[in-house]
Design a protein around this motif. Structure first.
Motif, PDB file in Angstrom:
ATOM      1  N   ASN A  94       0.863  -1.177   0.000  1.00 51.17           N
ATOM      2  CA  ASN A  94       0.000   0.000   0.000  1.00 51.17           C
ATOM      3  C   ASN A  94       0.900   1.229   0.000  1.00 51.17           C
ATOM      4  OD1 ASN A  94      -2.320   1.544   0.138  1.00 51.17           O
ATOM      5  ND2 ASN A  94      -2.420   1.481   2.359  1.00 51.17           N
ATOM      6  N   GLU A 115      -4.549   0.432  -5.248  1.00 46.73           N
ATOM      7  CA  GLU A 115      -4.511   1.215  -6.493  1.00 46.73           C
ATOM      8  C   GLU A 115      -3.496   2.350  -6.457  1.00 46.73           C
ATOM      9  OE1 GLU A 115      -9.193   0.611  -7.831  1.00 46.73           O
ATOM     10  OE2 GLU A 115      -8.650   2.194  -6.410  1.00 46.73           O
ATOM     11  N   LYS A 116      -3.198   2.846  -5.253  1.00 48.99           N
ATOM     12  CA  LYS A 116      -2.273   3.984  -5.169  1.00 48.99           C
ATOM     13  C   LYS A 116      -0.801   3.557  -5.153  1.00 48.99           C
ATOM     14  CE  LYS A 116      -1.707   4.665  -0.213  1.00 48.99           C
ATOM     15  NZ  LYS A 116      -2.020   5.487   0.954  1.00 48.99           N
ATOM     16  N   SER A 117      -0.551   2.245  -5.128  1.00 51.16           N
ATOM     17  CA  SER A 117       0.834   1.768  -5.070  1.00 51.16           C
ATOM     18  C   SER A 117       1.583   2.059  -6.369  1.00 51.16           C
ATOM     19  CB  SER A 117       0.858   0.264  -4.798  1.00 51.16           C
ATOM     20  OG  SER A 117       0.222  -0.028  -3.579  1.00 51.16           O
ATOM     21  N   GLN A 118       2.892   2.250  -6.235  1.00 49.36           N
ATOM     22  CA  GLN A 118       3.757   2.459  -7.405  1.00 49.36           C
ATOM     23  C   GLN A 118       5.054   1.693  -7.208  1.00 49.36           C
ATOM     24  OE1 GLN A 118       3.985   6.857  -7.553  1.00 49.36           O
ATOM     25  NE2 GLN A 118       3.127   6.659  -9.609  1.00 49.36           N
ATOM     26  N   SER A 157       2.642   2.337 -12.479  1.00 49.86           N
ATOM     27  CA  SER A 157       1.445   2.431 -11.642  1.00 49.86           C
ATOM     28  C   SER A 157       1.046   1.016 -11.223  1.00 49.86           C
ATOM     29  CB  SER A 157       0.302   3.054 -12.440  1.00 49.86           C
ATOM     30  OG  SER A 157      -0.111   2.137 -13.454  1.00 49.86           O
ATOM     31  N   GLU A 173      -7.781   0.690  -1.944  1.00 55.02           N
ATOM     32  CA  GLU A 173      -7.069   0.655  -0.658  1.00 55.02           C
ATOM     33  C   GLU A 173      -7.918   0.048   0.464  1.00 55.02           C
ATOM     34  OE1 GLU A 173      -4.544   3.673   2.281  1.00 55.02           O
ATOM     35  OE2 GLU A 173      -5.562   4.478   0.510  1.00 55.02           O
TER      36      GLU A 173
END
Length: 247
Positions: A94, A115-118, A157, A173
């Protein structure tokens, strides 16, 4: 206690893989790993950065070459250890995973990301090419995707990471915990000894050519049938009942 949670918990230092962090991680991974009760390990992290990779303060010229070698050696040891463990290891990501942090995600058996992970290997930008992360990256991503990451340092992304196979699943998340536990619970329904055999065999055959891989796995299937849980599973299926594993 079927599921062990290992939480990288130094958010102030962006969960950097310092020598002490790597030593703790190795200890936590190895702790009581042969116990019948341990079926799955989940690696997650506190804070907005999952893991930023090596602690660059430890890699400055003030430290000698011996110290630098030690850091990279134990890092490689931890990454390969994950695949040698008899239980599945899930990365629950995360946030941002960079350099050796990205390597850690690539080295886990399964990775679930929000979804916000990179994901990035930005070492090239500071003059230290991510050559060791490239080992894990080049083995889980198509070559041209891995090399673009390594040459540019630009992040993928979560969706791109999913599309190219760096992670297994991407979820919102607020669903991350639930999705990770769903996979974990499913794993816990199976026999530990059967899974251990299967995991070890999978990584072994990946390095072999097709004929050798089939020869080796054919023998493993025969060995699997001699396991108590192998017989129990087949009998339970034929008798239309739930298997009772001895692990």
């Amino acid at each position: 206690g079927f599921c062990r949670n290992i939480i990288l918990n130094n958010p102030r230092k962006r969960n950097a893989l310092s020598l002490s962090m790597l030593q703790s991680l190795r200890e936590d991974l190895l702790h009581d790993v042969k116990s019948k009760d341990l079926r799955v390990i989940i690696i997650s992290a506190e804070g907005p950065v999952f893991c930023s990779g090596h602690d660059l303060k430890e890699l400055s010229s003030e430290d000698d070459v011996k110290h630098h070698s030690r850091v990279f050696e134990i890092c490689a040891e931890v990454m390969t250890l994950i695949q040698k463990l008899p239980v599945p290891v899930i990365a629950k990501v995360n946030g941002l995973a960079t350099a050796a942090g990205c390597q850690l995600v690539a080295s886990c058996d399964i990775a679930v990301a929000s979804e916000k992970s990179q994901f990035a290997t930005p070492g090239v930008n500071i003059g230290l090419f991510c050559s060791t992360p490239a080992v894990a990256l080049g083995r889980s991503l198509p070559r041209k995707v891995a090399l673009e990451m390594l040459f540019t340092g630009e992040p993928l992304s979560a969706q791109e990471a999913l599309m190219h196979g760096l992670v297994s699943k991407v979820v919102p998340e607020d669903k991350l915990e639930e999705e990770t536990m769903k996979i974990s619970h499913k794993i816990c329904e199976s026999s530990k000894s059967v899974l251990a055999l299967g995991k070890a065999t999978f990584y072994r055959q990946m390095t072999q050519d097709l004929d050798a891989a089939y020869k080796m796995t054919t023998q493993v299937m025969v060995d699997n049938l001699t396991l108590r849980d192998g017989q129990e599973g087949i009998e339970a299926f034929i008798q239309k009942r739930k298997p009772v594993w001895s692990h």
